[in-house]
Design a protein around this motif. Structure first.
Motif, PDB file in Angstrom:
ATOM      1  N   VAL A 113       0.836  -1.200   0.000  1.00  0.00           N
ATOM      2  CA  VAL A 113       0.000   0.000   0.000  1.00  0.00           C
ATOM      3  C   VAL A 113       0.873   1.254   0.000  1.00  0.00           C
ATOM      4  O   VAL A 113       0.568   2.243  -0.673  1.00  0.00           O
ATOM      5  N   ALA A 114       1.968   1.214   0.754  1.00  0.00           N
ATOM      6  CA  ALA A 114       2.834   2.393   0.858  1.00  0.00           C
ATOM      7  C   ALA A 114       3.517   2.732  -0.468  1.00  0.00           C
ATOM      8  O   ALA A 114       3.881   3.887  -0.701  1.00  0.00           O
ATOM      9  N   LYS A 115       3.681   1.748  -1.348  1.00  0.00           N
ATOM     10  CA  LYS A 115       4.344   2.010  -2.625  1.00  0.00           C
ATOM     11  C   LYS A 115       3.507   2.888  -3.547  1.00  0.00           C
ATOM     12  O   LYS A 115       4.059   3.625  -4.362  1.00  0.00           O
ATOM     13  N   GLY A 116       2.177   2.791  -3.422  1.00  0.00           N
ATOM     14  CA  GLY A 116       1.314   3.613  -4.265  1.00  0.00           C
ATOM     15  C   GLY A 116       1.496   3.309  -5.733  1.00  0.00           C
ATOM     16  O   GLY A 116       1.466   2.152  -6.162  1.00  0.00           O
ATOM     17  N   PRO A 117       1.710   4.327  -6.554  1.00  0.00           N
ATOM     18  CA  PRO A 117       1.848   4.099  -8.009  1.00  0.00           C
ATOM     19  C   PRO A 117       3.139   3.390  -8.398  1.00  0.00           C
ATOM     20  O   PRO A 117       3.299   3.013  -9.558  1.00  0.00           O
ATOM     21  N   ASP A 118       4.075   3.217  -7.464  1.00  0.00           N
ATOM     22  CA  ASP A 118       5.343   2.549  -7.765  1.00  0.00           C
ATOM     23  C   ASP A 118       5.258   1.035  -7.642  1.00  0.00           C
ATOM     24  O   ASP A 118       6.288   0.357  -7.678  1.00  0.00           O
ATOM     25  N   ARG A 119       4.053   0.495  -7.481  1.00  0.00           N
ATOM     26  CA  ARG A 119       3.908  -0.957  -7.350  1.00  0.00           C
ATOM     27  C   ARG A 119       4.293  -1.649  -8.655  1.00  0.00           C
ATOM     28  O   ARG A 119       4.079  -1.117  -9.733  1.00  0.00           O
ATOM     29  N   ASN A 120       4.852  -2.851  -8.523  1.00  0.00           N
ATOM     30  CA  ASN A 120       5.136  -3.627  -9.719  1.00  0.00           C
ATOM     31  C   ASN A 120       3.886  -4.373 -10.180  1.00  0.00           C
ATOM     32  O   ASN A 120       2.831  -4.287  -9.556  1.00  0.00           O
ATOM     33  N   GLU A 121       4.013  -5.122 -11.260  1.00  0.00           N
ATOM     34  CA  GLU A 121       2.854  -5.786 -11.858  1.00  0.00           C
ATOM     35  C   GLU A 121       2.223  -6.800 -10.908  1.00  0.00           C
ATOM     36  O   GLU A 121       0.995  -6.917 -10.827  1.00  0.00           O
ATOM     37  N   ASN A 122       3.039  -7.542 -10.173  1.00  0.00           N
ATOM     38  CA  ASN A 122       2.508  -8.528  -9.228  1.00  0.00           C
ATOM     39  C   ASN A 122       1.685  -7.856  -8.133  1.00  0.00           C
ATOM     40  O   ASN A 122       0.609  -8.353  -7.751  1.00  0.00           O
ATOM     41  N   GLU A 123       2.188  -6.748  -7.628  1.00  0.00           N
ATOM     42  CA  GLU A 123       1.492  -6.046  -6.551  1.00  0.00           C
ATOM     43  C   GLU A 123       0.203  -5.395  -7.035  1.00  0.00           C
ATOM     44  O   GLU A 123      -0.788  -5.349  -6.307  1.00  0.00           O
ATOM     45  N   ARG A 124       0.211  -4.899  -8.285  1.00  0.00           N
ATOM     46  CA  ARG A 124      -1.030  -4.333  -8.831  1.00  0.00           C
ATOM     47  C   ARG A 124      -2.099  -5.408  -9.011  1.00  0.00           C
ATOM     48  O   ARG A 124      -3.286  -5.158  -8.762  1.00  0.00           O
ATOM     49  N   ARG A 125      -1.691  -6.593  -9.445  1.00  0.00           N
ATOM     50  CA  ARG A 125      -2.654  -7.689  -9.570  1.00  0.00           C
ATOM     51  C   ARG A 125      -3.227  -8.079  -8.212  1.00  0.00           C
ATOM     52  O   ARG A 125      -4.406  -8.424  -8.105  1.00  0.00           O
ATOM     53  N   PHE A 126      -2.400  -8.011  -7.183  1.00  0.00           N
ATOM     54  CA  PHE A 126      -2.871  -8.335  -5.837  1.00  0.00           C
ATOM     55  C   PHE A 126      -3.928  -7.335  -5.372  1.00  0.00           C
ATOM     56  O   PHE A 126      -4.982  -7.718  -4.863  1.00  0.00           O
ATOM     57  N   ILE A 127      -3.669  -6.042  -5.560  1.00  0.00           N
ATOM     58  CA  ILE A 127      -4.630  -5.008  -5.166  1.00  0.00           C
ATOM     59  C   ILE A 127      -5.919  -5.138  -5.973  1.00  0.00           C
ATOM     60  O   ILE A 127      -7.030  -4.997  -5.438  1.00  0.00           O
TER      61      ILE A 127
END
Length: 429
Positions: free
Chosen positions: A296-310
């Protein structure tokens, strides 16, 4: 090999003392002269050494994480100096120096345990030569020489002569079969450990010297140990096979529980985490909450795996919070299904001609002047100018008086009502 092992003779006494202490424990269970007693003593020595090296392993993990944190900067350097390899290497080394990152830190555990490895090799070589060393006296020496692991003496080598093997009460065939199997297992475990690191726990989107180093280790180390293994005593092969298996298990634990961001292992881990969170509608451990909090703290800097998780949380009607917990959210469902909350639609802006035409029609409907103004338009065609109307009026009357009702001309679209100003001769139509 004997020359190199002799350089570490100062540590042979501690190593031999540890082996003897473990032998006294296992000897009481399996018998003092058995291969199980001496073999398990060597395995226990490996475990003890690897436990002592855990701080170095933690340092290795932290250094690896620092390398991963530098991936965006490394990628920027690669893009900026993609046509100048020398400048690219210089900028990489400068970045390592500024951040205090060492790309060779993954070799620290191997370098740290090498003195113990060579000390054990020195101890076993002395046993094969029927020489006492360290705390191993004559009685322990005779017991170690009688110990066989699957028919191979503890101090025998693949390259030993038949006479030397017979002096240890064994056959050359048994020794070579056992040592060959152990060499293959040792090399295979080394290769698999590096392979799973490269395939599962490395962000492949960025090419760095760190990745080249790991690829080199994956192919070169197994070959080196396979070649050197024919000169290792059986006891040393037991030592190195045990440490490789320990490293492989340790690596699997790290990959499953603390994967590298952007790697395949992280994708698998987040998918497992997503499944557990959606089933229970909560994050059930502090470590997992820390993972969600970091994402959550990464915000727009999330990688593809983290965006899929959200996105997966949103589809399940859950929203991750800054403290690592999740809450139910209808807005998250709407966003995951293809858009945000529906916005109020503004009426489409009409052209000026349509607005004037509409206002003229409304004015005519609300304030009719007479019956003719609201009657239906006549189907009769207008008479040409200068002609006589069917009503019997003169041509002049037809020009001077407009026809009533339907004969009255309506303004064209975009044209003002009433009498129109004549256009200037130079104006375009």
């Amino acid at each position: 090999m004997d020359t190199i092992a002799g350089l570490f003779s100062f540590i042979t006494t501690p190593v031999s003392w540890v082996i003897v202490q473990f032998h006294s424990i296992y000897g009481a269970i399996f018998g003092p002269d058995t291969g199980w007693a001496w073999g398990l003593s060597i395995v226990s020595l490996v475990i003890l050494i690897r436990i002592c090296l855990i701080p170095l392993f933690v340092k290795q993990i932290k250094s690896t994480r620092n390398m991963q944190a530098l991936q965006p900067k490394m990628k920027a350097i690669q893009e900026r100096y993609k046509n100048d390899k020398q400048r690219q290497s210089e900028e990489m080394m400068k970045l390592y120096k500024e951040t205090g990152t060492n790309p060779l830190s993954s070799c620290l555990p191997i370098l740290a345990q090498s003195p113990f490895f060579f000390a054990l090799y020195h101890v076993l070589s002395k046993i094969a030569s029927n020489d006492t060393i360290g705390v191993i006296n004559e009685s322990l020496l005779q017991s170690a020489q009688k110990a066989h692991i699957f028919g191979a003496p503890l101090a025998a080598k693949f390259t030993d002569s038949p006479e030397k093997v017979e002096a240890l009460n064994a056959s050359l065939t048994d020794v070579r079969i056992v040592t060959a199997i152990m060499i293959v297992m040792m090399s295979a475990s080394q290769f698999y450990t590096q392979r799973q690191l490269m395939q599962k726990n490395v962000d492949l989107t960025v090419k760095t010297p760190y990745m080249q180093q790991q690829k080199m280790l994956m192919y070169i180390f197994p070959v080196i140990f396979a070649v050197m293994g024919i000169n290792f005593p059986v006891g040393v092969l037991v030592y190195w096979l045990t440490t490789n298996v320990w490293t492989m298990g340790q690596q699997m634990f790290v990959i499953n529980q603390n994967p590298t961001p952007g790697s395949k292992a992280q994708d698998h881990y987040l998918q497992r985490l997503l499944k557990g969170v959606t089933v229970h509608s909560e994050v059930r451990s502090r470590r997992k909450r820390n993972v969600v909090q970091a994402i959550v703290a990464k915000g727009p800097d999330r990688n593809e795996n983290e965006r899929r998780f959200i996105t997966g949380l949103a589809k399940a009607g859950l929203a991750a919070q800054p403290d690592g917990t999740v809450v139910k959210s209808d807005v998250a469902v709407a966003e995951a299904e293809g858009g945000a909350t529906p916005k109020r639609q503004q009426p489409k802006r009409q052209t000026k001609a349509k607005r004037q035409s509409g206002s003229a029609q409304q004015a005519a409907a609300k304030s009719p002047e007479d019956g003719d103004s609201v009657s239906k338009p006549s189907l009769q065609k207008d008479e040409p100018a200068g002609g006589t109307s069917q009503a019997g009026g003169s041509g002049g009357d037809a020009k001077s008086k407009p026809a009533s009702g339907s004969a009255r001309q309506q303004p064209k679209s975009g044209q003002r009502k009433g009498q129109q100003r004549p256009k200037h001769p130079s104006s375009k139509k």
